[in-house]
Design a protein around this motif. Structure first.
Motif, PDB file in Angstrom:
ATOM      1  N   LEU A 119       0.525  -1.095   0.284  1.00 22.67           N
ATOM      2  CA  LEU A 119       0.064   0.187   0.104  1.00 22.67           C
ATOM      3  C   LEU A 119       0.444   0.730  -0.117  1.00 22.67           C
ATOM      4  O   LEU A 119       2.087   1.396   1.007  1.00 22.67           O
ATOM      5  N   GLU A 120       0.541   2.168  -0.736  1.00 23.64           N
ATOM      6  CA  GLU A 120       1.334   3.684  -0.764  1.00 23.64           C
ATOM      7  C   GLU A 120       0.771   4.312  -0.009  1.00 23.64           C
ATOM      8  O   GLU A 120      -0.597   5.311  -1.552  1.00 23.64           O
ATOM      9  N   GLU A 121       0.004   5.460   0.446  1.00 23.46           N
ATOM     10  CA  GLU A 121      -0.718   6.673   0.309  1.00 23.46           C
ATOM     11  C   GLU A 121       0.456   7.533  -0.492  1.00 23.46           C
ATOM     12  O   GLU A 121       1.645   7.965  -0.301  1.00 23.46           O
ATOM     13  N   SER A 122      -0.224   8.678  -0.610  1.00 23.75           N
ATOM     14  CA  SER A 122       0.442  10.186  -1.115  1.00 23.75           C
ATOM     15  C   SER A 122      -1.014  10.944  -1.512  1.00 23.75           C
ATOM     16  O   SER A 122      -2.201  10.836  -1.257  1.00 23.75           O
TER      17      SER A 122
ATOM     18  N   GLY B  40      -9.014  24.621   4.660  1.00 21.44           N
ATOM     19  CA  GLY B  40      -9.426  24.363   3.294  1.00 21.44           C
ATOM     20  C   GLY B  40      -9.612  22.156   3.249  1.00 21.44           C
ATOM     21  O   GLY B  40      -9.962  21.554   4.243  1.00 21.44           O
ATOM     22  N   SER B  41      -8.554  21.845   2.078  1.00 20.44           N
ATOM     23  CA  SER B  41      -8.938  20.595   1.818  1.00 20.44           C
ATOM     24  C   SER B  41      -7.902  19.713   1.583  1.00 20.44           C
ATOM     25  O   SER B  41      -6.784  20.468   0.386  1.00 20.44           O
ATOM     26  N   LEU B  42      -7.495  18.483   1.345  1.00 22.79           N
ATOM     27  CA  LEU B  42      -7.307  17.723   0.544  1.00 22.79           C
ATOM     28  C   LEU B  42      -7.239  16.511   0.266  1.00 22.79           C
ATOM     29  O   LEU B  42      -8.485  16.105   0.818  1.00 22.79           O
ATOM     30  N   ARG B  43      -7.118  15.682  -0.318  1.00 26.65           N
ATOM     31  CA  ARG B  43      -7.084  14.205  -0.724  1.00 26.65           C
ATOM     32  C   ARG B  43      -6.665  13.311  -0.868  1.00 26.65           C
ATOM     33  O   ARG B  43      -5.448  13.648  -1.460  1.00 26.65           O
ATOM     34  N   LEU B  44      -6.580  12.340   0.291  1.00 26.10           N
ATOM     35  CA  LEU B  44      -5.229  11.305   0.419  1.00 26.10           C
ATOM     36  C   LEU B  44      -5.731   9.880  -0.441  1.00 26.10           C
ATOM     37  O   LEU B  44      -6.919  10.210  -1.124  1.00 26.10           O
ATOM     38  N   SER B  45      -4.888   9.158  -1.203  1.00 27.61           N
ATOM     39  CA  SER B  45      -4.449   8.044  -2.054  1.00 27.61           C
ATOM     40  C   SER B  45      -4.170   7.017  -1.198  1.00 27.61           C
ATOM     41  O   SER B  45      -3.272   7.403  -0.631  1.00 27.61           O
ATOM     42  N   CYS B  46      -4.558   6.191  -0.833  1.00 28.36           N
ATOM     43  CA  CYS B  46      -3.977   5.011  -1.107  1.00 28.36           C
ATOM     44  C   CYS B  46      -4.066   3.948  -2.272  1.00 28.36           C
ATOM     45  O   CYS B  46      -5.169   2.937  -2.742  1.00 28.36           O
ATOM     46  N   VAL B  47      -3.078   3.630  -2.809  1.00 24.84           N
ATOM     47  CA  VAL B  47      -2.965   2.183  -3.669  1.00 24.84           C
ATOM     48  C   VAL B  47      -2.111   1.560  -3.316  1.00 24.84           C
ATOM     49  O   VAL B  47      -1.673   1.610  -2.791  1.00 24.84           O
ATOM     50  N   GLY B  48      -3.208   0.873  -3.896  1.00 23.76           N
ATOM     51  CA  GLY B  48      -2.717  -0.756  -3.596  1.00 23.76           C
ATOM     52  C   GLY B  48      -1.014  -1.899  -4.703  1.00 23.76           C
ATOM     53  O   GLY B  48      -2.014  -1.293  -6.483  1.00 23.76           O
ATOM     54  N   SER B  49      -0.448  -2.509  -4.566  1.00 25.45           N
ATOM     55  CA  SER B  49       0.024  -3.126  -5.757  1.00 25.45           C
ATOM     56  C   SER B  49       0.475  -4.409  -5.434  1.00 25.45           C
ATOM     57  O   SER B  49       0.591  -4.907  -4.087  1.00 25.45           O
TER      58      SER B  49
ATOM     59  N   VAL C  91       0.697  12.715  10.706  1.00 21.80           N
ATOM     60  CA  VAL C  91       0.268  11.085   9.768  1.00 21.80           C
ATOM     61  C   VAL C  91      -0.337  10.110   9.480  1.00 21.80           C
ATOM     62  O   VAL C  91      -0.944   9.426   9.700  1.00 21.80           O
ATOM     63  N   TYR C  92      -0.754  10.177   7.342  1.00 20.25           N
ATOM     64  CA  TYR C  92      -2.035   9.247   7.534  1.00 20.25           C
ATOM     65  C   TYR C  92      -1.413   8.024   7.070  1.00 20.25           C
ATOM     66  O   TYR C  92      -0.343   8.014   5.798  1.00 20.25           O
ATOM     67  N   TYR C  93      -2.154   6.722   7.686  1.00 23.36           N
ATOM     68  CA  TYR C  93      -1.851   5.167   7.408  1.00 23.36           C
ATOM     69  C   TYR C  93      -3.193   4.735   6.909  1.00 23.36           C
ATOM     70  O   TYR C  93      -4.130   5.732   6.678  1.00 23.36           O
ATOM     71  N   CYS C  94      -3.288   4.205   5.344  1.00 29.60           N
ATOM     72  CA  CYS C  94      -4.103   2.950   5.328  1.00 29.60           C
ATOM     73  C   CYS C  94      -3.887   1.751   5.300  1.00 29.60           C
ATOM     74  O   CYS C  94      -1.869   1.764   5.253  1.00 29.60           O
TER      75      CYS C  94
ATOM     76  N   TYR D 291      -4.763  -4.805  11.219  1.00 29.10           N
ATOM     77  CA  TYR D 291      -4.899  -5.131   9.710  1.00 29.10           C
ATOM     78  C   TYR D 291      -3.992  -6.034   9.141  1.00 29.10           C
ATOM     79  O   TYR D 291      -2.606  -5.224   9.521  1.00 29.10           O
ATOM     80  N   LYS D 292      -3.144  -6.479   8.510  1.00 30.05           N
ATOM     81  CA  LYS D 292      -2.739  -7.588   7.442  1.00 30.05           C
ATOM     82  C   LYS D 292      -1.399  -6.072   6.914  1.00 30.05           C
ATOM     83  O   LYS D 292      -0.386  -7.131   7.333  1.00 30.05           O
ATOM     84  N   TYR D 293      -2.279  -5.595   6.019  1.00 27.63           N
ATOM     85  CA  TYR D 293      -1.312  -4.525   5.568  1.00 27.63           C
ATOM     86  C   TYR D 293      -1.302  -2.816   5.708  1.00 27.63           C
ATOM     87  O   TYR D 293      -2.551  -2.761   5.778  1.00 27.63           O
ATOM     88  N   TRP D 294      -0.450  -2.462   6.154  1.00 30.20           N
ATOM     89  CA  TRP D 294      -0.025  -1.016   5.917  1.00 30.20           C
ATOM     90  C   TRP D 294       0.589  -0.448   5.043  1.00 30.20           C
ATOM     91  O   TRP D 294       1.460  -1.478   3.998  1.00 30.20           O
ATOM     92  N   GLY D 295       0.224   0.958   4.917  1.00 31.59           N
ATOM     93  CA  GLY D 295       1.427   1.840   4.060  1.00 31.59           C
ATOM     94  C   GLY D 295       2.025   2.603   5.011  1.00 31.59           C
ATOM     95  O   GLY D 295       1.802   2.326   6.123  1.00 31.59           O
ATOM     96  N   GLN D 296       2.824   3.518   4.837  1.00 23.64           N
ATOM     97  CA  GLN D 296       4.220   3.858   4.950  1.00 23.64           C
ATOM     98  C   GLN D 296       3.761   5.045   6.131  1.00 23.64           C
ATOM     99  O   GLN D 296       4.121   5.582   6.187  1.00 23.64           O
ATOM    100  N   GLY D 297       2.746   6.191   5.272  1.00 22.61           N
ATOM    101  CA  GLY D 297       2.417   6.468   5.549  1.00 22.61           C
ATOM    102  C   GLY D 297       2.584   8.391   5.381  1.00 22.61           C
ATOM    103  O   GLY D 297       3.531   8.324   3.900  1.00 22.61           O
ATOM    104  N   THR D 298       1.952   9.453   4.861  1.00 21.75           N
ATOM    105  CA  THR D 298       1.943   9.905   4.268  1.00 21.75           C
ATOM    106  C   THR D 298       1.908  11.584   5.109  1.00 21.75           C
ATOM    107  O   THR D 298       0.624  11.264   6.458  1.00 21.75           O
TER     108      THR D 298
END
Length: 122
Positions: free
Chosen positions: A4-7, A16-25, A93-96, A109-116
């Protein structure tokens, strides 16, 4: 193996606003429920919310309810955290995470991203 990778993190002004993405590979997150968590300096990790693998069910922590929305696009193998009306206390820091082994809030959870990093200035 799911990676998983957050961005999408960065700096924003309060309100204000932000949109975080969590993409699986490596494999797919399509079949997994996904949760979002955050951790501010000196504080414990905090549950933000979660979404079912179909995208038809969501849950939010009281601290973000009405301001944050979680969505997913399984065609892109991605989950999104839409953050509106940001506050300074949202700085963290936000994690998916994918494939929960307990309730979404439990953080097992079994899988974690590195955080953004998200930084909100007032």
């Amino acid at each position: 193996q799911v990676r998983l990778e957050e961005s999408g993190g960065g700096s924003a002004q309060a309100g204000g606003s932000l949109r975080l993405s969590c993409v699986g590979s490596g494999s797919y997150v399509v079949g997994y429920d996904v949760g979002w968590f955050r951790q501010a300096p000196g504080k414990e990790r905090e549950y933000v919310g979660g979404i079912t693998w179909t995208g038809d069910g969501t849950d939010y922590a009281d601290s973000v309810k009405g301001r944050f929305t979680i969505s997913r696009d399984n065609g892109q193998n991605a989950v999104f955290l839409h953050m509106n009306n940001l506050r300074s206390e949202d700085t963290a820091v936000y994690y998916c995470a994918a494939d929960p082994r307990d309730t979404w809030k439990a953080g097992n959870y079994k899988y974690w991203g590195q955080g953004t990093q998200v930084t909100v200035s007032s």
